[in-house]
Enzyme design. Structure first.
Site, short mmCIF file in Angstrom:
data_model
loop_
_atom_site.label_atom_id
_atom_site.label_comp_id
_atom_site.label_asym_id
_atom_site.label_seq_id
_atom_site.Cartn_x
_atom_site.Cartn_y
_atom_site.Cartn_z
N ASP A 1 0.83 -1.21 0.00
CA ASP A 1 0.00 0.00 0.00
C ASP A 1 0.86 1.25 0.00
OD1 ASP A 1 -2.18 -1.60 0.04
OD2 ASP A 1 -2.64 -1.32 2.17
N SER B 1 -1.13 19.55 -28.79
CA SER B 1 -0.35 19.91 -27.61
C SER B 1 0.60 21.02 -28.03
CB SER B 1 0.40 18.74 -27.02
OG SER B 1 0.75 17.84 -28.00
N LYS C 1 1.21 30.86 -19.50
CA LYS C 1 0.87 29.44 -19.56
C LYS C 1 0.29 29.06 -18.20
CE LYS C 1 2.29 24.95 -21.12
NZ LYS C 1 2.01 24.12 -19.96
N CYS D 1 7.74 32.64 26.64
CA CYS D 1 8.49 31.90 25.63
C CYS D 1 9.13 32.87 24.63
CB CYS D 1 7.55 30.94 24.89
SG CYS D 1 8.32 30.04 23.54
#
Ligand code: D41
Length: 699
Positions: A54, A99, A138, A455
């Site tokens: 997996d 393309s 693009k 802190c």
């Protein structure tokens, strides 16, 4: 898309060069998975535990989601995918969706090579004039084809393999930016528009933030989230993902006097009401292209969406026809890329960062890698749950993403192998900075340091937050200086900033007298501020800029805010119980009120306002409206703003409690429901009239 646009590009040599390329990783994973599956199913002698199978499978899936061009038809992941995607009808494109050739050279020479090729193919002599190009962005999304017949959107299809795509009309109809009907009188009989569905970066961040809050799986990048939404079988899910669209070209057309240039086509599409990016130009020759590539490159990070490059197209459609195409790519167009926004590298360690509100963020320390134009050495893992879900461990190969000014993040693990002895990451029980207890509240995903301003990490972040441009705007107070001030014990609280003085500052390391004086001046200047900036700067949890503005407008003064009860706070627009409690708790701390007093004593001031009208006295108070359909002049947001400004509420569904339904054209089931419940129905004019009437009776 050619594979070369991912791996062949000339990225600067990165120190992570030994890491296998994504293509190599994918090939290794595929062959491992095939081998294990063969042993399991055919030989019936499993070679690895199911969990390990997996894990390899998930690694390949992650890699393919990030780099879709690596997906092969025989990939083990396709068995599962094939099933999920049953249910979309195939659509054959009348004009194939070609393309686009990718110029792999990311430097200026990429544009010069293209221009030279075009000139050669047109057999132009050296002294022939420069060619005119249309240069555009693009977009990094999913290519689709929209088909309009007599101006009406009749079909939307994905690109698919270029010949045949999938019918995604229902999902595309949920994108508000895509007109269902084109504007204008003289509409083509058929107009096919090609463009890219994408997700804005802010919409993507908000979507992922929501997913994280609910403990749900986050999306790898905007392109993925967009592509997933478009290919959702359930349009109601698609509708909940905020998608956008830009048109960049044409498919089939009939009955249209087509412009003669590409830039003219885009202008015409814009006039039809289609979204066309304004970030485009007509450029002359290679120099024009280089200038465009540079200019956009410099602004890439500040665009609201991801782009992976720019596209150059020969502008004249007649010249395009002369140039034609080779295999599936036109000779007249090229994509010129920028450095990739996602890269592979290795996790060398996992550190903890403590934020302003004490949140502990696990951060992956990385083998340095060049991503999105900068060298990244660490990347956020958000929280323990994300880290666990992504199964990140030290030594893993991960995909790192850096886009825009968003903090780099680890989006997934792709390694096939990891050393067996690496322990699972654990959150520390104590803050690594101050040693205070780390706590996680019920129902929250984040771990927090309980040390507050004790802190040092929280103190530093609180100072930086206070000083930032959108808050007090103290120029020159950056993180290096804050480190010195806090570590040297010079500043423990916000008011101490204003007590620093020239002497103390000039005594700091690397601090010239001039810079010290500049900071003193900047501090002085910051004292004249506004109430919203001051409130935002205090760093109250859940009080962002917008809430700070709402609070200031509602209450008018800081004292009224500090003394407001939770109920009074809840009356402020957009303030819910979580925010109201957070504000109340903040001002219940004596030390926080003290900080406000001291800052004022130091001379911090702002103009006071009259509080806004009591909401109980507004004309629409107590009324609930439901909006449906398209109104003739008001957008949905505008109508909503008008109603809310008058004190009314806008609800999503009609019930007996609805006071009015405001209906425009194409109103659907909400209108029917209103009729059946006898809820009064207004059109836009009716709403305007009600507003005027109500405010007249008021005054
Ligand atoms: O923004 C884009 N992703 C984009 C894609 C663009 N601006 N222009 C494009 N032009 C074409 C041609 C030249 C073939 C009309 C494209 C694409 N094609 C394209 N997108 C996906 C496959 C091809």
């Amino acid at each position: 898309m050619a594979q070369s646009d991912l791996f062949g590009e000339a990225a600067p040599p990165s120190p992570g060069a030994e890491v296998p390329t994504p293509a190599q990783q994918a090939a290794t994973l595929r062959s491992q998975l095939h081998e294990h599956a063969h042993r399991y199913y055919v030989l019936d002698e499993p070679s690895i535990p199911d969990a390990e199978y997996d894990r390899l499978f998930l690694a390949l899936q992650t890699l393919e989601e990030t780099y879709p061009e690596l997906r092969t038809p025989d990939s083990p992941t396709q068995r599962v995918l094939g099933k999920v995607l049953d249910g979309f009808t195939p659509v054959r494109h009348v004009v194939p969706m070609l393309s686009i050739r990718t110029e792999t050279d990311t430097e200026a020479t990429g544009a010069q090579a293209f221009d030279a090729r075009v000139r050669r193919e047109l057999e132009l002599t050296e002294d022939a004039p420069a060619i005119e190009y249309a240069a555009e962005l693009k977009f990094d999304g999913l290519a689709i084809n929209l088909r309009y017949e007599q101006g009406v959107l009749v079909q939307a299809a994905t690109r698919g393999d270029g010949e045949t795509g999938e019918d995604v009309t229902q999902n595309i109809r949920t994108i508000g930016q895509i007109p269902l009907r084109l504007k204008g009188g003289d509409l083509p009989a058929v107009l096919e528009v090609r463009g890219e569905v994408y997700m804005r970066r802010d919409d993507f961040e908000a979507l992922n933030e929501r997913q994280r809050e609910h403990g749900d799986k986050t999306f790898v990048n905007p392109r993925n989230a967009a592509a997933g939404a478009v290919r959702q079988l359930d349009p109601t899910i698609a509708a909940r993902r905020p998608l956008s669209f830009f048109a960049y070209g044409l498919g089939e057309t009939q009955g249209w006097a087509m412009p003669t240039t590409h830039s003219g086509v885009l202008d015409a599409l814009a006039a039809f009401g289609l979204p066309v990016s304004a970030e485009r130009t007509v450029a002359r020759g290679a120099d024009g292209l280089v200038a465009f590539h540079r200019a956009i490159g410099a602004r890439r990070d500040s665009l609201p969406f991801d782009i992976d490059g720019v596209v150059y197209k020969v502008n004249s459609l007649a010249l395009q026809a002369r140039l034609g195409f080779v295999t599936r790519e036109p000779r007249w167009a090229v994509a010129h890329k920028y450095p990739a926004q996602e890269q592979l590298t290795q996790v060398e360690g996992i550190d903890i960062q403590v934020g302003r509100t004490g949140k502990l963020t696990p951060v992956a320390r990385l083998k340095p890698v060049f991503v999105g134009g900068v060298t990244v050495t660490n990347a956020t893992l958000h929280n323990l749950f994300e880290l666990r879900r992504k199964r990140v461990r030290v030594g893993d190969t991960v995909i790192v993403r850096r886009a825009g000014d968003v903090i780099p993040e680890v989006v997934g693990v792709v390694a096939g192998e990891r050393p067996a002895y690496v322990p699972n990451f654990r959150m520390p029980g104590h803050c690594p900075v101050c040693g205070s207890d780390v706590v996680r509240e019920r129902g929250e995903v984040d771990h927090r340091c309980s040390g507050g301003l004790f802190c040092a990490a929280q103190r530093k972040q609180a100072l930086l937050h206070f000083a930032q441009r959108r808050a007090m705007d103290i120029e020159g107070l950056g993180d290096k200086l804050v480190d010195q001030l806090v570590d040297g014990g010079l500043v423990r609280t916000l008011p101490e900033l204003y007590k620093l003085g020239l002497m103390k500052l000039a005594a700091l390391d690397r601090m010239a007298e001039k810079s010290a004086q500049n900071l003193v001046d900047a501090l002085e200047k910051s004292k004249h501020t506004t109430l919203p900036r001051f409130l935002f700067g205090l760093g109250i949890r859940h009080v962002g800029e917008a809430t700070a503005k709402d609070l200031a407008r509602h209450f008018g003064g800081i004292d009224r805010i500090m003394d407001a009860s939770v109920e009074q706070l809840l009356a402020v627009r957009d303030v819910g119980p979580v925010v109201a409690h957070s504000i109340r708790t903040f001002f219940d701390q004596a030390h926080n009120r003290e900080v406000v007093e001291q800052l004022r004593a130091c001379g911090v001031t702002w103009p006071e306002h009259e509080p806004a009208a009591d909401p109980a006295s507004l004309p629409f108070t107590g009324l609930t409206f439901v909006l449906t359909g398209t109104l003739p002049t008001l957008s949905r947001d505008e109508a909503k703003a008008l109603i809310e400004a008058a004190g009314g509420k806008v609800a999503g569904s009609v019930s007996k409690k609805t006071s009015y339904v405001v209906a425009g054209t194409e109103a659907g089931s909400k209108l029917e429901k209103a009729q059946s419940l006898n809820v009064p129905i207004l059109d836009e004019g009716g709403l305007q009239a009600l507003l005027e009437q109500a405010s007249a009776t008021q005054s």
